[in-house]
Scaffold this motif. Structure first.
Motif, PDB file in Angstrom:
ATOM      1  N   GLU A  76      -1.779  -8.460   5.291  1.00  0.00           N
ATOM      2  CA  GLU A  76      -0.755  -7.433   5.979  1.00  0.00           C
ATOM      3  C   GLU A  76      -0.772  -6.005   5.477  1.00  0.00           C
ATOM      4  OE1 GLU A  76       0.943  -8.023   8.849  1.00  0.00           O
ATOM      5  OE2 GLU A  76      -0.518  -9.738   9.220  1.00  0.00           O
ATOM      6  N   GLY A  77      -0.906  -6.012   4.184  1.00  0.00           N
ATOM      7  CA  GLY A  77      -0.855  -4.639   3.615  1.00  0.00           C
ATOM      8  C   GLY A  77       0.604  -4.624   2.858  1.00  0.00           C
ATOM      9  N   TRP A  78       1.543  -4.293   3.929  1.00  0.00           N
ATOM     10  CA  TRP A  78       2.978  -4.019   3.549  1.00  0.00           C
ATOM     11  C   TRP A  78       3.433  -5.199   4.675  1.00  0.00           C
ATOM     12  CZ3 TRP A  78       4.867  -1.056  -0.279  1.00  0.00           C
ATOM     13  CH2 TRP A  78       3.863  -0.217  -0.771  1.00  0.00           C
ATOM     14  N   VAL A  79       4.655  -5.796   4.002  1.00  0.00           N
ATOM     15  CA  VAL A  79       5.369  -6.983   4.570  1.00  0.00           C
ATOM     16  C   VAL A  79       7.062  -6.662   4.543  1.00  0.00           C
ATOM     17  CG1 VAL A  79       6.200  -9.137   5.030  1.00  0.00           C
ATOM     18  CG2 VAL A  79       3.732  -8.654   4.464  1.00  0.00           C
ATOM     19  N   THR A  80       7.737  -6.217   5.583  1.00  0.00           N
ATOM     20  CA  THR A  80       8.993  -6.033   5.633  1.00  0.00           C
ATOM     21  C   THR A  80       9.780  -7.247   6.163  1.00  0.00           C
ATOM     22  OG1 THR A  80       8.844  -5.357   7.975  1.00  0.00           O
ATOM     23  CG2 THR A  80       8.608  -3.700   6.451  1.00  0.00           C
ATOM     24  N   GLU A  81       9.510  -8.216   6.674  1.00  0.00           N
ATOM     25  CA  GLU A  81      10.135  -9.281   7.266  1.00  0.00           C
ATOM     26  C   GLU A  81       9.143 -10.654   6.350  1.00  0.00           C
ATOM     27  OE1 GLU A  81      10.850  -9.034  11.083  1.00  0.00           O
ATOM     28  OE2 GLU A  81      12.301  -7.483  10.917  1.00  0.00           O
TER      29      GLU A  81
ATOM     30  N   VAL B 290       5.394  -6.618  -5.214  1.00  0.00           N
ATOM     31  CA  VAL B 290       6.357  -5.433  -5.784  1.00  0.00           C
ATOM     32  C   VAL B 290       7.230  -5.010  -4.474  1.00  0.00           C
ATOM     33  CG1 VAL B 290       4.716  -3.419  -5.516  1.00  0.00           C
ATOM     34  CG2 VAL B 290       6.557  -3.433  -6.710  1.00  0.00           C
ATOM     35  N   SER B 291       8.361  -4.743  -4.732  1.00  0.00           N
ATOM     36  CA  SER B 291       9.117  -4.471  -3.494  1.00  0.00           C
ATOM     37  C   SER B 291       9.299  -2.857  -3.510  1.00  0.00           C
ATOM     38  CB  SER B 291      10.506  -5.168  -3.614  1.00  0.00           C
ATOM     39  OG  SER B 291      11.330  -4.907  -4.752  1.00  0.00           O
ATOM     40  N   VAL B 292       9.411  -2.311  -2.546  1.00  0.00           N
ATOM     41  CA  VAL B 292       9.685  -0.794  -2.471  1.00  0.00           C
ATOM     42  C   VAL B 292      10.694  -0.857  -1.424  1.00  0.00           C
ATOM     43  CG1 VAL B 292       8.653   1.527  -2.096  1.00  0.00           C
ATOM     44  CG2 VAL B 292       7.075  -0.313  -2.896  1.00  0.00           C
ATOM     45  N   GLU B 293      11.870  -0.082  -1.919  1.00  0.00           N
ATOM     46  CA  GLU B 293      12.994   0.144  -1.055  1.00  0.00           C
ATOM     47  C   GLU B 293      13.205   1.625  -0.516  1.00  0.00           C
ATOM     48  OE1 GLU B 293      13.390  -1.124  -4.245  1.00  0.00           O
ATOM     49  OE2 GLU B 293      13.537  -3.210  -3.494  1.00  0.00           O
ATOM     50  N   SER B 294      13.486   1.711   0.711  1.00  0.00           N
ATOM     51  CA  SER B 294      13.827   2.792   1.493  1.00  0.00           C
ATOM     52  C   SER B 294      15.224   2.873   2.155  1.00  0.00           C
ATOM     53  CB  SER B 294      12.832   3.234   2.454  1.00  0.00           C
ATOM     54  OG  SER B 294      12.869   2.499   3.393  1.00  0.00           O
TER      55      SER B 294
ATOM     56  N   THR C 203      13.206  -2.905   3.156  1.00  0.00           N
ATOM     57  CA  THR C 203      12.465  -3.185   1.863  1.00  0.00           C
ATOM     58  C   THR C 203      11.155  -3.708   2.461  1.00  0.00           C
ATOM     59  OG1 THR C 203      14.602  -3.374   0.733  1.00  0.00           O
ATOM     60  CG2 THR C 203      12.479  -4.682   0.043  1.00  0.00           C
ATOM     61  N   ALA C 204      10.057  -3.213   1.777  1.00  0.00           N
ATOM     62  CA  ALA C 204       8.488  -3.699   2.171  1.00  0.00           C
ATOM     63  C   ALA C 204       7.977  -4.102   0.697  1.00  0.00           C
ATOM     64  CB  ALA C 204       7.767  -2.444   2.501  1.00  0.00           C
ATOM     65  N   TYR C 205       7.284  -5.267   0.996  1.00  0.00           N
ATOM     66  CA  TYR C 205       6.613  -5.900   0.050  1.00  0.00           C
ATOM     67  C   TYR C 205       4.900  -5.873  -0.003  1.00  0.00           C
ATOM     68  CZ  TYR C 205      11.124  -8.119  -0.467  1.00  0.00           C
ATOM     69  OH  TYR C 205      12.452  -8.523  -0.311  1.00  0.00           O
ATOM     70  N   ARG C 206       4.344  -5.370  -1.193  1.00  0.00           N
ATOM     71  CA  ARG C 206       2.831  -5.704  -1.271  1.00  0.00           C
ATOM     72  C   ARG C 206       2.343  -6.148  -2.458  1.00  0.00           C
ATOM     73  NH1 ARG C 206       0.625  -2.408  -5.061  1.00  0.00           N
ATOM     74  NH2 ARG C 206       1.657  -0.363  -5.534  1.00  0.00           N
ATOM     75  N   VAL C 207       1.375  -6.506  -2.469  1.00  0.00           N
ATOM     76  CA  VAL C 207       0.590  -7.285  -3.717  1.00  0.00           C
ATOM     77  C   VAL C 207       0.671  -6.121  -4.856  1.00  0.00           C
ATOM     78  CG1 VAL C 207      -1.480  -8.075  -4.934  1.00  0.00           C
ATOM     79  CG2 VAL C 207      -0.971  -8.848  -2.476  1.00  0.00           C
TER      80      VAL C 207
ATOM     81  N   ASN D 175      -1.346  -5.527  -7.685  1.00  0.00           N
ATOM     82  CA  ASN D 175      -2.487  -5.169  -8.330  1.00  0.00           C
ATOM     83  C   ASN D 175      -3.120  -4.815  -6.777  1.00  0.00           C
ATOM     84  OD1 ASN D 175      -5.404  -5.085  -8.795  1.00  0.00           O
ATOM     85  ND2 ASN D 175      -4.868  -6.344 -10.663  1.00  0.00           N
ATOM     86  N   VAL D 176      -3.381  -3.652  -6.742  1.00  0.00           N
ATOM     87  CA  VAL D 176      -4.238  -3.102  -5.381  1.00  0.00           C
ATOM     88  C   VAL D 176      -5.544  -3.605  -5.521  1.00  0.00           C
ATOM     89  CG1 VAL D 176      -5.181  -1.051  -4.124  1.00  0.00           C
ATOM     90  CG2 VAL D 176      -3.013  -0.913  -5.335  1.00  0.00           C
ATOM     91  N   PHE D 177      -6.330  -3.783  -6.451  1.00  0.00           N
ATOM     92  CA  PHE D 177      -7.654  -4.395  -6.393  1.00  0.00           C
ATOM     93  C   PHE D 177      -7.599  -5.915  -6.068  1.00  0.00           C
ATOM     94  CE2 PHE D 177      -9.703  -1.316  -9.717  1.00  0.00           C
ATOM     95  CZ  PHE D 177      -9.868  -0.355  -8.695  1.00  0.00           C
ATOM     96  N   LEU D 178      -6.545  -6.647  -6.588  1.00  0.00           N
ATOM     97  CA  LEU D 178      -6.331  -8.123  -6.105  1.00  0.00           C
ATOM     98  C   LEU D 178      -6.183  -8.012  -4.720  1.00  0.00           C
ATOM     99  CD1 LEU D 178      -5.858 -11.003  -6.771  1.00  0.00           C
ATOM    100  CD2 LEU D 178      -3.367 -10.329  -7.487  1.00  0.00           C
ATOM    101  N   MET D 179      -5.208  -7.264  -4.384  1.00  0.00           N
ATOM    102  CA  MET D 179      -4.916  -7.181  -2.728  1.00  0.00           C
ATOM    103  C   MET D 179      -6.005  -6.906  -1.878  1.00  0.00           C
ATOM    104  SD  MET D 179      -2.592  -4.367  -0.521  1.00  0.00           S
ATOM    105  CE  MET D 179      -3.744  -3.163  -0.614  1.00  0.00           C
ATOM    106  N   ARG D 180      -7.097  -6.048  -2.259  1.00  0.00           N
ATOM    107  CA  ARG D 180      -8.297  -5.899  -1.400  1.00  0.00           C
ATOM    108  C   ARG D 180      -9.360  -6.837  -1.765  1.00  0.00           C
ATOM    109  NH1 ARG D 180      -6.431  -2.511   1.937  1.00  0.00           N
ATOM    110  NH2 ARG D 180      -5.832  -0.171   1.004  1.00  0.00           N
ATOM    111  N   TRP D 181      -9.183  -7.770  -2.711  1.00  0.00           N
ATOM    112  CA  TRP D 181     -10.029  -8.850  -2.977  1.00  0.00           C
ATOM    113  C   TRP D 181      -9.636  -9.940  -2.039  1.00  0.00           C
ATOM    114  CZ3 TRP D 181      -9.138 -13.741  -5.272  1.00  0.00           C
ATOM    115  CH2 TRP D 181     -10.191 -14.581  -5.283  1.00  0.00           C
ATOM    116  N   LEU D 182      -8.210 -10.258  -2.113  1.00  0.00           N
ATOM    117  CA  LEU D 182      -7.724 -11.399  -1.285  1.00  0.00           C
ATOM    118  C   LEU D 182      -7.865 -11.141   0.053  1.00  0.00           C
ATOM    119  CD1 LEU D 182      -4.256 -11.879  -3.178  1.00  0.00           C
ATOM    120  CD2 LEU D 182      -5.937 -13.444  -3.255  1.00  0.00           C
ATOM    121  N   ASP D 183      -7.768  -9.929   0.516  1.00  0.00           N
ATOM    122  CA  ASP D 183      -7.946  -9.719   1.886  1.00  0.00           C
ATOM    123  C   ASP D 183      -9.524  -9.828   2.447  1.00  0.00           C
ATOM    124  OD1 ASP D 183      -7.471  -8.565   4.527  1.00  0.00           O
ATOM    125  OD2 ASP D 183      -8.196  -6.723   4.058  1.00  0.00           O
TER     126      ASP D 183
END
Length: 377
Positions: free
Chosen positions: A315-320, A352-356, A360-364, A366-374
């Motif tokens: 998903e890249g970013w997940v808010t729910e 990691v969570s990023v709040e605004s 609140t949004a969540y992403r993997v 490690n960005v490289f790990l995220m791309r590898w999993l995807d």
């Protein structure tokens, strides 16, 4: 500046010539220092906190500040912290004159054990006290020595949140008590565990509550990073297309470390003209290099944690992350189980969570790990 060095550094700091932007953050840090305000700097790992501090130091030392960087990430207790601080001071000042000579004479009175590294020949400092209170006394003495010198001292303590896990539970209170007595020493406390850092400095019953200005570090603005990348290639008589740069920044989420790694790899191929296909190939090669490491994560996570990690990566970013549509799409199971898995992944720093203000949004993490999993699942 064409001196043969790959301009896209992935470790360390050389000079401002290899540093991208952060003009606003530098301005705030300088303003705080010149107005007697200590700063807490918070961001996820590998976003450039340490390089920002070194970039700041480069300017401050031109104005006759003495700047000392102390990395306490590997420190597990007050003994480690005290030795690391002493080592950092020792490394900063030349031994044979001025402050360095005075510090060496002062250090001798503390009766350290000084050994020499077999490879580098550099001295290494240890203290072997029997009584734990001796470390408290030594720590206090080290800070007082610095503060007694006839110069302004800037002390940056990196990964400061580690002190919260020391077996000496009074470490926070001890450091706060020492620091508030200093008149000529200012501090930058930086850390990568956001929740721990914010709790330390924003919770009313913690010793460091409201003692600093807290500043978050975000990704470098894309337009600034785009210009930096283009200029660094041009300085070496090379050209990279806008399409290639845009892909890099999108693929790495403009995260400093991952952007630098890809740009470093592209630059290392020494092509005069860099286009999108070459960048994509470097990205794929980077994922291939990491595949063995990433496969090991599967055995370290429960099945639901692993499945949730894959889902967030796709998903890249997940808010729910507990929404029924999301859970059903990725066959994750009950919302209660997903919540436990989410908390575990946050605790393991896999996500990691990023709040605004809105969400609140969540992403993997490690960005490289995220791309590898995807790509892989």
């Amino acid at each position: 500046m064409n001196n043969g060095i790959n301009p896209f550094l992935t470790i360390g700091y050389i000079s401002k010539s290899y540093f991208c932007n952060r003009e606003y953050e530098l301005k705030v840090l300088k303003k705080n220092i010149k107005n007697g305000i200590n700063t807490t700097l918070v961001s996820v790992r590998r976003l450039g906190k340490s390089a920002l501090i070194q970039r700041l130091f480069e300017d401050l030392e031109e104005e006759n500040f003495a700047c000392i960087y102390v990395d306490v990430y590997a420190c597990a207790n007050m003994k480690d912290f005290t030795e690391t601080l002493a080592q950092s001071i020792f490394n900063k000042f030349p031994q044979k004159k001025g402050i360095g000579r005075r510090f060496f004479e002062f250090l001798q009175r503390l009766r350290p054990v000084i050994t020499y590294d077999d490879l580098s020949g550099k001295p290494e400092i240890r203290f072997e006290f029997i009584q734990p209170t001796a470390y408290e006394h030594t720590l206090r003495s080290l800070f007082q020595f610095l503060d007694s010198q006839q110069i302004r001292i800037i002390l940056a303590i990196d990964e400061f949140q580690q002190i919260a896990d020391y077996p000496e539970k009074h470490t926070e209170a001890l450091l706060r008590t020492i620091i508030q007595t200093l008149k000529h020493t200012q501090f930058i406390f930086s850390g990568s565990k956001k929740h721990m850092m914010l709790e330390m400095f924003n919770t009313a019953n913690r010793p460091f509550f409201s003692s600093t200005q807290v500043m978050g570090l975000a990704e470098i603005q894309e337009d600034k990073y785009r210009t930096f990348i283009r200029e660094k290639f041009a300085e070496h008589k090379r050209h990279i297309t806008d399409e290639a740069i845009d892909f890099i920044l999108s693929w790495t989420l403009s995260h400093t470390y991952y952007t630098q790694v890809i740009c470093n790899g592209v630059f290392a191929e020494r092509k005069k003209n860099v286009e999108l296909e070459q960048v994509k190939r470097v990205c794929e090669e980077q994922l291939g290099l990491q595949q063995l490491n990433y496969m090991q994560y599967r055995s370290l996570l429960s099945p639901i944690q692993w499945q949730l990690l894959i889902a967030i990566a796709k998903e890249g970013w997940v808010t729910e992350p507990q929404a029924q549509g999301f859970l059903k799409k990725y066959n994750i199971g009950a919302a209660s189980s997903a919540k436990k898995a989410l908390d575990a992944l946050l605790d393991k720093e896999m996500i990691v969570s990023v709040e605004s203000k809105e969400k609140t949004a969540y992403r993997v993490y490690n960005v490289f790990l995220m791309r590898w999993l995807d790509r892989t699942f």
